[in-house]
Design an enzyme around this catalytic site. Structure first.
Site: not given
Length: 193
Positions: A8, A6
């Protein structure tokens, strides 16, 4: 092994890299591990994300960035090749849809596709509501109701989708994380299982 990472909150927070992120990416490259960075941010193209990450000291080729906009475009292309859409979003979304052969229209589109933008307009939301009420299928790039900024949180795709859903009585199909569809699409791009 292949890694889905991921972006963010894992590699970056706002406009700052997370401590150790550059080293982690370096270890993946040195080990030759295939990896894909995932983001629900549909505003930017992979190249734009690449440039942003590079400015923050993180080297991620654009070919290793998979957005909810790309996942959405591929999903729609699988459902209805060369279809039509009324899209609310920015370059990340419109480019991904064009890349799979979609054209944009306000006249009887197959889909209303909602992505992220910093300039939602009442006019575009009203058009989306009317088109969905007339039978266009409602798709959203991701369910995130807020997004982080350096100034604090801001409303995101899921919040605007809730407004459209309230007006139409129709829930969107969310393609982005945590939908496993996005992870499977990224794994297919990596050639991993």
């Amino acid at each position: 092994k292949a890694y889905l990472v991921d972006m963010d909150g894992v590699l970056i927070r706002g406009n700052k890299p997370v401590t150790g992120a550059a080293e982690f990416l370096g270890r993946l490259r040195e080990a030759g591990c295939p990896f894909m960075v995932l983001t629900n941010n549909s505003r930017l193209t992979p190249f734009d994300h690449h440039a942003r990450l590079r400015m923050l000291g993180l080297e991620v080729p654009s070919s290793h960035i998979f957005t909810s906009a790309i996942a959405t475009a591929r999903f729609l292309s699988d459902q209805r090749p060369d279809g039509t859409a009324y899209a609310i979003g920015e370059a990340g979304l419109t480019t991904a849809l064009h890349d799979v052969g979609y054209s944009f229209t306000e006249h009887d589109p197959d889909y209303v596709v909602l992505g992220e933008t910093t300039s939602y307009s009442f006019e575009s939301i009203t058009t989306a509501v009317r088109l969905i009420a007339q039978g266009a299928r409602f798709i959203a790039t991701n369910p995130d109701v807020v997004g982080p900024t350096d100034q604090g949180i801001e409303p995101a795709t899921g919040a605007v989708a809730a407004m459209i859903s309230t007006a139409t009585g129709i829930e969107p199909y969310f393609v982005g994380k945590p939908n496993p569809l996005m992870m499977r699409a990224a794994l297919r791009q990596l050639g991993a299982h």
